[in-house]
Write an enzyme that holds these catalytic residues in place. Structure first.
Site, PDB file in Angstrom:
ATOM      1  CE1 TYR A   1     -17.596  54.020 -60.882  1.00 29.40           C
ATOM      2  CE2 TYR A   1     -18.225  52.120 -62.171  1.00 29.40           C
ATOM      3  CZ  TYR A   1     -18.086  53.475 -62.057  1.00 29.40           C
ATOM      4  OH  TYR A   1     -18.433  54.298 -63.094  1.00 29.40           O
TER       5      TYR A   1
ATOM      6  CD1 TRP B   1     -20.912  49.222 -61.120  1.00 32.24           C
ATOM      7  CD2 TRP B   1     -22.832  48.193 -61.516  1.00 32.24           C
ATOM      8  NE1 TRP B   1     -21.652  50.038 -61.940  1.00 32.24           N
ATOM      9  CE2 TRP B   1     -22.844  49.426 -62.204  1.00 32.24           C
ATOM     10  CE3 TRP B   1     -23.951  47.372 -61.613  1.00 32.24           C
ATOM     11  CZ2 TRP B   1     -23.914  49.854 -62.976  1.00 32.24           C
ATOM     12  CZ3 TRP B   1     -25.016  47.794 -62.393  1.00 32.24           C
ATOM     13  CH2 TRP B   1     -24.982  49.022 -63.063  1.00 32.24           C
TER      14      TRP B   1
END
Length: 518
Positions: free
Chosen positions: A121, A123
């Protein structure tokens, strides 16, 4: 262009720019340790998280060395039921990388690329050189291919449905300057810009905030539609309307029924600029299912009185209105419906395309609605490249799965699902490579995820911190924070405000390496 803020370096003191998802900052290092993080002068609303960022590299949960689960070292893939229970054994980088390389070769050889799930993901570092997700996907592409996750937790439903409704999954929002000049009503529907604009997928100058300050003193009435009172609503002193969670579609249907029954729906706009309204109208009025979607009907579902629904409807119809929709309302079952309905409501109001009217879906993120600067933009590495080695085994199942369905995939290899007009068949995942993300924090049904997480034979997690996901891996690799490696980063996903240099400010913690090195 944001340049390095520096003094003549000395062994015990230095300053420089760092680039974070919360903004470009000036980092001060004393005796080799971060002592202070401050916003740069250009930041319009510095994040309240800066003090925490200064402490981040030294967090107790920091992964400092490559580690392997004890049972995995002794028994290999037969020990996967003990994920999350074993103690960790520190190993050298060479041993950890050899273990991973050996597993990649084994899985490719025995099962092929459709048995490897390469998800991230991403981040962690906002830089283009050390983009965790890009680098891992590139690695697996070069190794022979992998199964990827598509869409995002943020916008999976809206990003899938809106291309069929308005031609794009992320429509550009009307410029804030146009809103402030022409709008008479601004509706924050499931949106809290002060909170969610604090971060950016790249980095940010928080350009949105001066516009909110102008909106506050502009005389434009604002309405906050949200089950909870938002910080933005408090800041703007907005009228607060609190429907029950998940009932936004019912509220909009009640409003559209009132528009149609009162003769205020914009028939010219509906005729000339939309398709299919006649079918929708039969549903709205109850001709197709026997249930008129009246304000009374909507009131029973939403908890908002029928009189209030009518009052709100006429207020929006009688004034130039910009509806600012957040993404939270589409993170539910049938999540494609709320934003589809929002564009239907805006169409019936007939204000789409009028200055300061219509609907926008990203005012709450990455300073959406702020002017976009025309200037150079940084390109990055391609995450997918043609695999160099030949595929030893044929592909089985689909090459991608929806991001939120990976647990279902792990539990049900061979299952066929419907997705975006296509039929997908779950592959049989044997190995998971995950970096820069923590699905145990954002995937729903955590207990089901825990069961699914035990199915793959090997799980490798690369991260800066021992997250819940890392604790349930077989092998963990320590990644650096942005303060430990140099990089370059665009400023503003929607604004293109410039380019920022990220400087390595402190020595790597433990034996951590950059994502690029890993």
């Amino acid at each position: 262009m944001t340049e390095s803020i520096s003094k003549k370096p000395s062994p015990d003191f230095r300053e420089g720019t760092s680039v974070t998802h919360w903004g470009v900052v000036k980092t001060t290092v004393v005796d080799g340790k971060i002592s202070k993080i401050e916003p740069i002068p250009e930041d319009r609303r510095p994040s309240p998280n800066l003090k925490a960022l200064a402490e981040l590299p030294y967090a107790p949960s920091r992964i400092r060395y490559p580690m392997v689960r004890e049972s995995y070292l002794k028994e290999g893939i037969a020990s996967r039921d003990r994920r999350g229970e074993d103690k960790w054994i520190r190993v050298s980088w060479e041993e950890a990388l050899d273990l991973i390389a050996s597993e990649l070769k084994r899985v490719y050889s025995e099962y092929g690329p459709s048995a490897i799930f390469g998800q991230s993901y991403g981040w962690k570092s906002p830089g283009t050189v050390n983009s965790a997700s890009t680098l891992q996907r590139r690695l697996l592409s070069l190794s022979g291919g992998y199964v990827s996750g598509v869409n995002s937790y943020s916008t999976a439903a809206i990003g899938t449905i809106l291309p069929y409704v308005v031609g794009t999954g992320d429509p550009q929002s009307t410029d804030w300057n146009v809103v402030l000049k022409n709008s008479e009503r601004v509706v924050l529907w499931g949106a809290d810009p002060i909170v969610t604009n604090d971060i950016d997928w790249s980095t940010t100058l928080h350009n949105y905030f001066p516009y909110l300050e102008k909106l506050k003193t502009s005389g434009i009435k604002t309405i906050d539609i949200n089950p909870v009172r938002t910080e933005t609503g408090e800041f703007l002193s907005s009228e607060w309307i609190a429907p029950k969670p998940g009932t936004d579609c019912a509220l909009m249907l009640g409003m559209m029924y009132e528009l149609e029954s009162s003769g205020k729906s914009d028939k010219n706009f509906l005729k000339n600029c939309t398709s299919g309204f006649e079918v929708f109208r039969d549903y709205l009025l109850g001709k197709s299912d026997g249930i008129p979607k009246s304000p009374e009907w909507a009131s029973e579902i939403t908890g908002i009185t029928a009189d209030k629904i009518r009052l709100l409807t006429h207020e929006l119809a009688d004034n130039r209105t910009m509806i600012m929709m957040g993404w939270g309302i589409q993170r539910i079952q049938y999540g494609e419906q709320p934003h589809w309905m929002a564009f239907t409501l805006a169409s019936m109001l007939g204000q789409i395309g009028l200055p300061g009217g219509g609907v926008g879906t990203n005012y709450h993120y990455s300073s959406g609605g702020c002017p976009f600067h025309v200037g150079p933009m940084i390109g990055g590495l391609a995450p997918r490249v043609e695999p160099v080695p030949p595929r030893l085994k044929p592909w089985k199942g689909s090459a991608y799965i929806p991001v939120m369905r990976f647990a279902d995939c792990f539990l049900n290899p061979g299952k066929t699902i419907e997705h975006n007009g296509k039929r997908l068949t779950y592959p049989d995942i044997r190995m998971v490579m995950w970096t820069g993300g923590n699905p145990f924090a954002h995937q729903p049904e955590t207990n089901r995820l825990l069961s699914a997480w035990k199915k793959p034979e090997t799980i490798v997690v690369t991260d800066c911190f021992m997250t819940a996901t890392a604790r349930h891996a077989d092998i963990v690799l320590p990644a650096q924070t942005v303060f430990e490696h140099s990089d370059i980063c665009p400023i503003g996903t929607y604004t293109n405000d410039g380019i920022a240099a990220n400087h390595a400010m402190i020595a790597p913690i433990g034996e951590s390496r950059s994502d690029d090195q890993i």
